[in-house]
Scaffold this active site. Structure first.
Site, short mmCIF file in Angstrom:
data_model
loop_
_atom_site.label_atom_id
_atom_site.label_comp_id
_atom_site.label_asym_id
_atom_site.label_seq_id
_atom_site.Cartn_x
_atom_site.Cartn_y
_atom_site.Cartn_z
N ARG A 1 0.83 -1.22 0.00
CA ARG A 1 0.00 0.00 0.00
C ARG A 1 0.86 1.27 0.00
O ARG A 1 0.44 2.32 -0.46
CB ARG A 1 -0.97 0.00 1.19
CG ARG A 1 -1.82 1.27 1.27
CD ARG A 1 -3.14 1.08 2.03
NE ARG A 1 -2.99 0.30 3.23
CZ ARG A 1 -2.53 0.77 4.40
NH1 ARG A 1 -2.19 2.03 4.51
NH2 ARG A 1 -2.41 -0.02 5.44
N TYR B 1 -15.56 14.88 -16.52
CA TYR B 1 -16.01 13.50 -16.38
C TYR B 1 -17.09 13.42 -15.28
O TYR B 1 -16.98 14.10 -14.26
CB TYR B 1 -14.79 12.66 -16.01
CG TYR B 1 -15.07 11.20 -15.81
CD1 TYR B 1 -15.42 10.38 -16.88
CD2 TYR B 1 -14.99 10.63 -14.54
CE1 TYR B 1 -15.67 9.04 -16.69
CE2 TYR B 1 -15.25 9.28 -14.34
CZ TYR B 1 -15.59 8.49 -15.42
OH TYR B 1 -15.85 7.17 -15.22
N ASP C 1 -6.59 17.30 -15.90
CA ASP C 1 -6.92 15.93 -16.28
C ASP C 1 -6.64 15.83 -17.78
O ASP C 1 -7.35 16.40 -18.61
CB ASP C 1 -8.39 15.62 -15.98
CG ASP C 1 -8.77 14.18 -16.33
OD1 ASP C 1 -8.07 13.56 -17.17
OD2 ASP C 1 -9.77 13.67 -15.79
N LYS D 1 -7.53 4.26 -19.70
CA LYS D 1 -7.88 4.64 -21.06
C LYS D 1 -6.67 4.47 -22.01
O LYS D 1 -6.26 3.37 -22.24
CB LYS D 1 -8.43 6.06 -21.06
CG LYS D 1 -9.44 6.35 -19.91
CD LYS D 1 -10.72 5.59 -20.04
CE LYS D 1 -11.65 5.67 -18.82
NZ LYS D 1 -11.94 7.00 -18.30
C1 LIG Z 1 -12.56 7.58 -17.21
C2 LIG Z 1 -12.17 8.93 -16.82
C3 LIG Z 1 -11.91 9.24 -15.47
C4 LIG Z 1 -12.07 8.22 -14.37
O1 LIG Z 1 -11.13 7.19 -14.50
P1 LIG Z 1 -11.33 5.71 -13.88
O2 LIG Z 1 -10.07 5.04 -14.26
O3 LIG Z 1 -12.56 5.15 -14.52
O4 LIG Z 1 -11.50 5.87 -12.41
C5 LIG Z 1 -11.51 10.53 -15.17
N1 LIG Z 1 -11.37 11.47 -16.12
C6 LIG Z 1 -11.63 11.22 -17.41
C7 LIG Z 1 -11.47 12.31 -18.41
C8 LIG Z 1 -12.05 9.96 -17.80
O5 LIG Z 1 -12.31 9.71 -19.09
#
Ligand SMILES: *Cc1c(COP(=O)(O)O)cnc(C)c1O
Length: 401
Positions: free
Chosen positions: A59, A112, A184, A209
């Site tokens: 962790r 998101y 982000d 992603k």
């Molecule tokens: C999918 C996504 C998230 C969240 O990510 P997870 O891996 O599903 O927790 C945050 N920001 C954007 C732009 C996303 O496409």
């Protein structure tokens, strides 16, 4: 040779990688262990109290996560990086690293869905003031500043309308008031932009992603100065516990090696599909930052390198019914949430990724009822165009009798 002197594909393949010194394994092993053997009580105490660098408990950090973190730091031109259990963990960790009760946060109004819920529901309950604005208009960001503003949070390109915000401009505004800028950058990946180079303090990714690329892992990463990343690790990650598993960290590193090649293909496929859809009689509007008709095309051109990404949204003529018919009648493109995979995905933003917003909140920012979001994969583009064309013809036939 220093990684700084290497180009993207060389870096993404080699950076951070260790060849196992014990067995000679070319790909480093998965350190699938929860705890680590201590050489002596004296050393165990020093390690557990963070006086010495080393692994004590997964962790707090693991060799597999550390290898991934080195790779991310090099790709994002950062002093340090932290790998965590999901994109949402990266976002919540970064926000909790820079904000406390009584502080004010300015965030984009196109973000998101779960980030929207985190900011509007959870952070407000923790006593953090929030203001949501259109961050592609920096005058709105400036107008939202309060004496206690400590952070500006922006997604660019933003999910799902692909609105692009000027990172360098936002960084200047943040730093003038001593606030931090968090970006982000999930939709861009490090192949298309490096927010820290433009002045951001922390960059976050849903590594689920593009970084993973194959839809096999849920994970997140953040990168920034050593000071901020140290704080994100101890105590935020340590106490909230959103740790990445060693296996997921390892799998991510295998996927990431092809990031440059995949992004190149995603970008060229997406551009051709956006141009095709824009002229299609069954399409109302295409939201793709590479199209000159996109409202933030100019900032995208200035800020993004190598292309405009593989994501787009499309208003299909005929509203929600048309979107449903299209999604149910595609054969190559898969109906699934998530994005950034090697294969193409389609989803309905108003009822899936952005269901946390009310209809008024959605429509104010152009997340219209007939809007589908496409994540363009790396298939042969002619097959994707044929699939979408076939689906849109079915929409036309069903709606117009
Ligand atoms: C999918 C996504 C998230 C969240 O990510 P997870 O891996 O599903 O927790 C945050 N920001 C954007 C732009 C996303 O496409």
């Amino acid at each position: 040779m220093d990684y700084k002197d290497m180009q993207f594909n060389t870096k993404v393949i080699h950076a951070g990688q260790v060849h196992d010194p014990v067995t000679g394994a070319h790909v480093s092993p998965i350190y699938q262990t929860s705890t680590f053997v201590m050489p002596s009580t004296e050393e165990a105490i020093r390690l557990n109290q963070n006086q010495d660098q080393g692994f004590t408990y997964t962790r707090f950090g693991s060799p597999s996560a550390a290898e991934l973190e080195r790779k991310i730091a090099i790709l994002e031109h950062a002093e340090a990086a932290l790998a965590v259990g999901s994109g949402m963990a990266a976002i919540s960790t970064s926000l909790l690293t820079v904000l406390k009760s009584g502080d004010h946060l300015i965030a984009g109004d196109v973000i998101y869905g779960c980030t929207f819920a985190l900011i509007t529901k959870v952070l407000t309950d923790l006593g953090i003031e929030i203001t949501l604005v259109d961050t592609s208009d920096l005058s709105q960001v400036e107008a939202a500043i309060k004496p206690n503003t400590k952070c500006i949070y922006i997604e660019t390109p933003a999910n799902p309308t692909l609105r692009v915000s000027d990172i360098a401009g936002a960084a200047e505004i943040a730093h003038n008031i001593g606030a931090k800028l968090i970006i982000d950058s999930t939709f861009a990946s490090p192949y298309l932009q490096n927010p820290l180079d433009l002045g951001a303090d922390i960059v976050v990714h849903s590594a689920t992603k593009y970084l993973c690329g194959h839809g096999t892992v849920v994970a997140g990463v953040l990168a920034g100065s050593k000071e901020l990343i140290d704080r994100a690790r101890f105590p935020i990650l340590q106490v909230f516990g959103a740790v990445i598993s060693p296996f997921d960290a390892w799998l991510l590193m295998q996927g990431m090696k092809t990031l440059g090649m995949r992004m190149e293909r995603h970008c060229s496929n997406a551009m051709k599909i956006a141009q095709f859809l824009e002229k299609h009689p069954q399409v109302e509007k295409v939201y793709y930052p590479g199209l000159p008709t996109h409202p933030t095309h100019e900032v995208a051109k200035k800020q993004m390198k190598n292309g405009f990404g593989g994501m787009m949204s499309v208003d299909v003529k005929g509203g929600i019914e048309a979107g449903k018919i299209l999604m149910d009648n595609l054969e190559v493109v898969t109906l699934a949430t998530s994005l950034g995979n090697i294969d193409s995905l389609i989803q309905h933003s108003p009822t899936m990724s952005h269901f946390d917003m009310t209809k008024e909140e959605r429509e104010k920012v152009s997340i219209n009822d007939g809007q589908v979001r496409l994540s363009i994969g790396a298939e042969d583009v002619d097959d994707l165009i044929a699939d979408l064309d076939r689906g849109l013809k079915i929409v036309a036939n069903k709606l117009n009798g």
